[in-house]
Each structure stands twice: as structure tokens, then as C-alpha cells.
Scaffold this motif. Structure first.
Motif, PDB file in Angstrom:
ATOM      1  N   PHE A  92      -0.178   1.308 -11.740  1.00  0.00           N
ATOM      2  CA  PHE A  92       0.663   0.344 -11.036  1.00  0.00           C
ATOM      3  C   PHE A  92       1.199   0.906  -9.719  1.00  0.00           C
ATOM      4  O   PHE A  92       1.275   0.195  -8.708  1.00  0.00           O
ATOM      5  N   LEU A  93       1.560   2.199  -9.713  1.00  0.00           N
ATOM      6  CA  LEU A  93       2.198   2.803  -8.535  1.00  0.00           C
ATOM      7  C   LEU A  93       1.214   3.513  -7.609  1.00  0.00           C
ATOM      8  O   LEU A  93       1.589   3.918  -6.508  1.00  0.00           O
ATOM      9  N   GLU A  94      -0.034   3.642  -8.032  1.00  0.00           N
ATOM     10  CA  GLU A  94      -0.998   4.442  -7.273  1.00  0.00           C
ATOM     11  C   GLU A  94      -1.248   3.877  -5.875  1.00  0.00           C
ATOM     12  O   GLU A  94      -1.307   4.618  -4.889  1.00  0.00           O
ATOM     13  N   VAL A  95      -1.383   2.554  -5.774  1.00  0.00           N
ATOM     14  CA  VAL A  95      -1.655   1.939  -4.470  1.00  0.00           C
ATOM     15  C   VAL A  95      -0.474   2.147  -3.530  1.00  0.00           C
ATOM     16  O   VAL A  95      -0.646   2.525  -2.362  1.00  0.00           O
ATOM     17  N   GLU A  96       0.744   1.923  -4.043  1.00  0.00           N
ATOM     18  CA  GLU A  96       1.940   2.133  -3.219  1.00  0.00           C
ATOM     19  C   GLU A  96       2.018   3.580  -2.741  1.00  0.00           C
ATOM     20  O   GLU A  96       2.318   3.848  -1.568  1.00  0.00           O
ATOM     21  N   ALA A  97       1.752   4.521  -3.661  1.00  0.00           N
ATOM     22  CA  ALA A  97       1.800   5.938  -3.296  1.00  0.00           C
ATOM     23  C   ALA A  97       0.771   6.255  -2.217  1.00  0.00           C
ATOM     24  O   ALA A  97       1.063   6.963  -1.240  1.00  0.00           O
ATOM     25  N   GLU A  98      -0.429   5.717  -2.372  1.00  0.00           N
ATOM     26  CA  GLU A  98      -1.495   5.969  -1.399  1.00  0.00           C
ATOM     27  C   GLU A  98      -1.134   5.391  -0.035  1.00  0.00           C
ATOM     28  O   GLU A  98      -1.360   6.032   1.000  1.00  0.00           O
TER      29      GLU A  98
END
Length: 228
Positions: free
Chosen positions: A91-97
Motif C-alpha cells: 500500500f505504501l510502496e508507491v508513495e515511498a517511491e
């Protein structure tokens, strides 16, 4: 004394949350239904943002009181900590990237990683730790979520290469509303790690803050259980 202070903070949060929410609604109506100059719109946007942060602080205080009171203890059942961790990282991977960070997950192969817990609260715990790490690591830095099994415990770790937390401050950052001097220029209300601590206690888990050399590793050891 500590219990009394906690009760007072919870009572204040309960009494003020609704009036502050009403203020937020009025500000939103002014923003959407009134013709404003660019300067007025900018000031109003800041006011709305600050009001939302106040509401979130009150909500966190109320949730802390609920968790510490054991009100959700009857919701605990066997859940897979690795599966929950995978969902949060996905869920958070795209935001982190998009923010320039490298968020990754390491799960011990073929390990039984079930714990007796509440899925929603464990998701919040992992999400809080990841968001906290993303707030403090340098641009491009790694944040690693790990799940392993050691003996009779399922271990969750969240590690980063940020500034870390001095050993003398580690017990203090688990207290309500406490913020390190280095964190005062970043967004937050000083409740993220205290929520993590309360959720850990509810699950009978041991939480430790360790030096990642550089950075911080948050390690939470849960009593392992068998799949449902």
C-alpha cells in the motif's frame, strides 16, 4: 499521577474533538462557497490544515485511551503478521517511491508468522512505523520491514538509516506528545510511537528501539501462535 494525567488528556480530547470538527466544517464551507483573494485562500488553507491536525491529535488520544483500557482485547485472534506487513508495504510502496525512498519487505522463508492480534491495530502499528521512518530518513534512504520467527516469538522489525534516537531519549519517545528536538520541524503530534507502544502492550509484545548504525531499528517481539 500518570494515570490521572492520561485521563485528563483523554477527557479534554473527548470534549474538544466535536467543536473543533465543527470549526473545520465551517472553514471548509467558507473555502468552497465564498469568493476569496489568493492571499485569503492561502491563509484559509493553512487554517484548515492545522484544524485537521488538531482533530487527528484528539482522535489519536481517544484511541490511546481505548487501547490502554483494553476495550479491544476481545477482538484478538490468530492473524498472519507477514501477510499484514506485505499488505501495508504494498500500500505504501508507491508513495515511498514517489517521495524518493526505497521501501522493502524481508520475510523469513517458510516461517510460521502468526500472532494473536487485531488486524486493524497491527496494520496501524506497521503503517505508523513505516511513515515515521519515511519522515526521518534522508532522501533516497532505505526503509526495511522484516518479519521472522525465533523460537516462540514472531519478530517484526522496521529499520532505516536516518538520524536514529539517542539511547537516553528512547524511553521518552514512547510517551504521549513527546518529540525530539530534531523532529520539531517535521509534521506530527508526538503520538505515533506512543500508539505503537500501546498496541504492542495490548498484544503482549516486547518493543525495543535499537541502533541500526546508522539509523534506527524498531523491534517488536510477539508471542507466536498457531494459524486459526
Amino acid at each position: 499521577l500518570v494515570a490521572s494525567i492520561r485521563q485528563v488528556s483523554s477527557d479534554i480530547a473527548h470534549d474538544l474533538k466535536t467543536p473543533i470538527q465543527r470549526v473545520a466544517v465551517v472553514l471548509d464551507q467558507v473555502m468552497n462557497k465564498t469568493t476569496l483573494t489568493e492571499g485569503q485562500e492561502e491563509l484559509l488553507s493553512k487554517a484548515i490544515g492545522e484544524t485537521e491536525r488538531i482533530v487527528q491529535t484528539f482522535q489519536s488520544l481517544l484511541q490511546l485511551a481505548q487501547i490502554e483500557g483494553g476495550a479491544v482485547r476481545d477482538r484478538l485472534h490468530s492473524v498472519d503478521l507477514a501477510e499484514i506487513s506485505r499488505d501495508i508495504v504494498d500500500f505504501l510502496e508507491v508513495e515511498a517511491e514517489e517521495r524518493g525512498f526505497a521501501l522493502s519487505l524481508r520475510i523469513q522463508p517458510d516461517a510460521a508468522t502468526c500472532v494473536r492480534g487485531d488486524r486493524h491495530l497491527l496494520s496501524q502499528l506497521i503503517g505508523n512505523l513505516v511513515q515515521n521512518a519515511l519522515t526521518h530518513v534522508p532522501q533516497g534512504g532505505p526503509v526495511v520491514v522484516g518479519v521472522t520467527r525465533t523460537g516462540g516469538e514472531t519478530i517484526l522489525t522496521v529499520s532505516d538509516n536516518g538520524p536514529g534516537i539517542p539511547e537516553s531519549e528512547r524511553s521518552k519517545v514512547l510517551q504521549r506528545l513527546y518529540r525530539l528536538d530534531q523532529s520539531r520541524t517535521t509534521e506530527g503530534n508526538g503520538l505515533g510511537l506512543s500508539l505503537v507502544s500501546a498496541i504492542s502492550d495490548l498484544h503482549g509484545a516486547r518493543l525495543t528501539l535499537e541502533d541500526n548504525k546508522p539509523g534506527l531499528t524498531v523491534r517488536i517481539a510477539f508471542p507466536a501462535t498457531e494459524p486459526a
